[in-house]
Design a protein around this motif. Structure first.
Motif, mmCIF file in Angstrom:
data_model
loop_
_atom_site.group_PDB
_atom_site.id
_atom_site.type_symbol
_atom_site.label_atom_id
_atom_site.label_comp_id
_atom_site.label_asym_id
_atom_site.label_seq_id
_atom_site.Cartn_x
_atom_site.Cartn_y
_atom_site.Cartn_z
ATOM 1 N N GLU A 60 0.840 -1.203 0.000
ATOM 2 C CA GLU A 60 0.000 0.000 0.000
ATOM 3 C C GLU A 60 0.874 1.252 0.000
ATOM 4 O OE1 GLU A 60 -3.128 0.397 -0.361
ATOM 5 O OE2 GLU A 60 -3.980 -1.607 -0.048
ATOM 6 N N HIS A 61 2.003 1.166 0.667
ATOM 7 C CA HIS A 61 2.930 2.296 0.688
ATOM 8 C C HIS A 61 3.376 2.651 -0.722
ATOM 9 C CE1 HIS A 61 6.216 4.919 1.936
ATOM 10 N NE2 HIS A 61 7.010 4.228 1.139
ATOM 11 N N ILE A 62 3.719 1.654 -1.521
ATOM 12 C CA ILE A 62 4.154 1.916 -2.889
ATOM 13 C C ILE A 62 3.000 2.438 -3.730
ATOM 14 C CG2 ILE A 62 4.986 0.788 -4.999
ATOM 15 C CD1 ILE A 62 7.118 1.460 -2.855
ATOM 16 N N ARG A 63 1.791 1.975 -3.454
ATOM 17 C CA ARG A 63 0.643 2.511 -4.179
ATOM 18 C C ARG A 63 0.508 4.022 -3.925
ATOM 19 N NH1 ARG A 63 -4.416 4.282 -4.239
ATOM 20 N NH2 ARG A 63 -5.804 3.516 -5.884
ATOM 21 N N ALA A 64 0.638 4.430 -2.682
ATOM 22 C CA ALA A 64 0.524 5.854 -2.352
ATOM 23 C C ALA A 64 1.616 6.666 -3.039
ATOM 24 C CB ALA A 64 0.590 6.040 -0.836
ATOM 25 N N ARG A 65 2.835 6.140 -3.057
ATOM 26 C CA ARG A 65 3.943 6.843 -3.722
ATOM 27 C C ARG A 65 3.712 6.893 -5.238
ATOM 28 N NH1 ARG A 65 4.399 6.991 0.900
ATOM 29 N NH2 ARG A 65 3.085 8.776 0.349
ATOM 30 N N ALA A 66 3.131 5.834 -5.796
ATOM 31 C CA ALA A 66 2.877 5.795 -7.241
ATOM 32 C C ALA A 66 1.877 6.872 -7.643
ATOM 33 C CB ALA A 66 2.369 4.417 -7.650
ATOM 34 N N VAL A 67 0.865 7.063 -6.822
ATOM 35 C CA VAL A 67 -0.110 8.129 -7.102
ATOM 36 C C VAL A 67 0.589 9.478 -7.097
ATOM 37 C CG1 VAL A 67 -2.150 9.326 -6.228
ATOM 38 C CG2 VAL A 67 -2.089 6.819 -6.256
ATOM 39 N N GLU A 68 1.467 9.698 -6.128
ATOM 40 C CA GLU A 68 2.216 10.951 -6.060
ATOM 41 C C GLU A 68 3.093 11.146 -7.290
ATOM 42 O OE1 GLU A 68 4.414 10.791 -2.442
ATOM 43 O OE2 GLU A 68 2.652 11.045 -1.153
ATOM 44 N N TRP A 69 3.591 10.045 -7.834
ATOM 45 C CA TRP A 69 4.459 10.102 -9.007
ATOM 46 C C TRP A 69 3.676 10.372 -10.289
ATOM 47 C CZ3 TRP A 69 8.927 8.892 -11.974
ATOM 48 C CH2 TRP A 69 10.135 9.049 -11.283
ATOM 49 N N GLY A 70 2.348 10.235 -10.240
ATOM 50 C CA GLY A 70 1.525 10.488 -11.415
ATOM 51 C C GLY A 70 0.943 9.254 -12.062
ATOM 52 N N TYR A 71 1.189 8.069 -11.488
ATOM 53 C CA TYR A 71 0.600 6.860 -12.053
ATOM 54 C C TYR A 71 -0.922 6.920 -11.919
ATOM 55 C CZ TYR A 71 5.046 4.413 -12.693
ATOM 56 O OH TYR A 71 6.286 4.035 -13.142
ATOM 57 N N PRO A 72 -1.668 6.411 -12.912
ATOM 58 C CA PRO A 72 -3.141 6.479 -12.874
ATOM 59 C C PRO A 72 -3.716 5.614 -11.758
ATOM 60 C CG PRO A 72 -2.380 5.173 -14.753
ATOM 61 C CD PRO A 72 -1.166 5.800 -14.167
ATOM 62 N N ALA A 73 -4.371 6.245 -10.793
ATOM 63 C CA ALA A 73 -4.850 5.531 -9.606
ATOM 64 C C ALA A 73 -5.822 4.410 -9.946
ATOM 65 C CB ALA A 73 -5.504 6.523 -8.647
ATOM 66 N N ASP A 74 -6.620 4.576 -11.004
ATOM 67 C CA ASP A 74 -7.636 3.575 -11.335
ATOM 68 C C ASP A 74 -7.047 2.304 -11.947
ATOM 69 O OD1 ASP A 74 -6.900 4.976 -13.661
ATOM 70 O OD2 ASP A 74 -8.834 4.616 -14.612
ATOM 71 N N ARG A 75 -5.730 2.330 -12.263
ATOM 72 C CA ARG A 75 -5.093 1.134 -12.820
ATOM 73 C C ARG A 75 -4.022 0.572 -11.884
ATOM 74 N NH1 ARG A 75 -3.044 3.388 -18.092
ATOM 75 N NH2 ARG A 75 -4.118 5.327 -17.568
ATOM 76 N N LEU A 76 -4.004 1.036 -10.651
ATOM 77 C CA LEU A 76 -3.064 0.527 -9.654
ATOM 78 C C LEU A 76 -3.695 -0.638 -8.884
ATOM 79 C CD1 LEU A 76 -1.683 3.877 -8.178
ATOM 80 C CD2 LEU A 76 -0.500 2.339 -9.765
ATOM 81 N N VAL A 77 -2.939 -1.714 -8.710
ATOM 82 C CA VAL A 77 -3.403 -2.900 -7.986
ATOM 83 C C VAL A 77 -2.347 -3.264 -6.945
ATOM 84 C CG1 VAL A 77 -4.037 -5.332 -8.172
ATOM 85 C CG2 VAL A 77 -4.582 -3.760 -10.044
#
Length: 345
Positions: A125-142
């Motif tokens: 979950e930590h990496i998911r939060a960082r990915a959102v900050e980086w600009g990765y599309p939240a709706d395609r994060l698993v």
């Protein structure tokens, strides 16, 4: 895998393993490797993947995801990328300043990956939060941790000797220097305590010098990089595992260190920092202990507590084993990954 057959693809030579199939860009010559590194394109690799009937591309780390985009588009294949840690925590300026063409391309062309990626697998979950900050599309994060083989790694009886195991690449974010300083304190409380360090890296020489400066002598052993079988043997012989990770000066952070899960599978408690995804696998006071980053005194206190109390270490270890079997079983996690593949192919 039960449904899909993996073909391992790399830029450099792939180590041979029985029963696996692999190809590397370096197979096509030095010029082809240089061209791919600079331009992210390789006609020969594309032809091989097409001939093999490739159904999907799965890149590990965002950097390789960026390199896979041109191939995915040329072959009309869905692209899955697993985000592990540094790819969404190291600052963009540090990546650009690294001088590495692959890292520079990652920053430059990451927008293409955001657009082309079918799914982005986050190891915590930590990496998911960082990915959102980086600009990765939240709706395609698993969020899908890789897991460990709980059939291969069986629980072992609590070790009789007060030995700490630390398994890590010897770089700043692993916090090994803090562990050495904490261990110097531990030795005053538990004189027969020992620390075994498995792993190598650019900081090995200064870390060995620090161990000498702290007068730790033979109580600390640096074993260097070891085969997985030897690492598991060391795990069985240790009372506990220490994972004292920190945020590096570059911003680099852990995703979810595999050794945390392997320790739990072997029924070994973990003393770690509340950093990255470690707290998602270690429950403070139940399967191990968590302290703040760079809290040397807290680290020493928790290490001492478990070294002095084998029964407590055993109780934490059993609870950790239950957690990893329930939440991080490699077979179940791989089944989930194949289900994801199935929705995209």
């Amino acid at each position: 895998m039960r449904t899909f057959r993996p073909l391992f693809v790399a830029r450099d030579e792939v180590p041979s393993r029985p029963g696996t199939d692999s190809v590397s860009v370096s197979d096509f010559g030095r010029a082809a490797l240089l061209s791919y590194t600079l331009t992210r394109r390789s006609g020969p690799l594309g032809r091989v993947l097409r001939e093999r009937g490739t159904a999907l591309l799965h890149a590990h780390f965002g950097v390789e995801g960026v390199y896979a985009v041109p191939l995915a588009r040329a072959l009309g294949l869905p692209l899955v990328t697993t985000l592990h840690g540094f790819d969404v925590t190291v600052t963009r300026s540090r990546l650009l300043a690294s001088g590495k063409p692959s890292w520079m391309n990652y920053v430059t062309w990451r927008g293409e990956l955001f657009d082309a990626g079918a799914r982005f697998v986050c190891v915590s979950e930590h990496i998911r939060a960082r990915a959102v900050e980086w600009g990765y599309p939240a709706d395609r994060l698993v969020v899908l941790p890789i897991g460990v083989d709980v059939e291969l790694i069986q629980p072992a009886a609590t070790a009789a000797t007060p030995r700490i195991l630390h398994v890590a690449r010897l770089v700043e974010k692993k916090g090994t220097a803090d562990l050495l300083r904490a261990f110097a304190v531990v030795r005053r409380a538990v004189p027969d305590a020992h620390l075994v360090i498995v792993g190598d890296g650019p900081l090995r020489d200064p870390l060995e010098a620090l161990a000498r400066e702290l007068d730790l002598g033979a109580a600390v052993r640096f074993l260097g990089a070891q085969p997985h079988t030897e690492t598991l043997r060391q795990l069985r012989e240790a009372r506990l595992v220490c994972v004292p990770s920190i945020t590096a000066a570059t911003g680099d952070q852990e995703g979810l260190p595999t050794v945390v899960l392997e320790a739990a599978a072997a029924a070994r408690p973990v003393v770690g920092t509340d950093h990255g995804g470690i707290g998602e696998a270690v429950t403070d006071g139940t399967t191990g202990y968590l302290v703040g980053e760079r809290d040397v005194a807290g680290l020493a206190d928790r290490l001492t507590a478990l070294l002095r109390d084998p029964a407590l270490a055993e109780r934490f270890g059993r609870a950790g084993r239950e957690t990893v079997v329930e939440r991080f079983n490699l077979r179940r996690q791989t089944d989930k990954l194949e289900l994801l593949y199935g929705t995209l192919t």
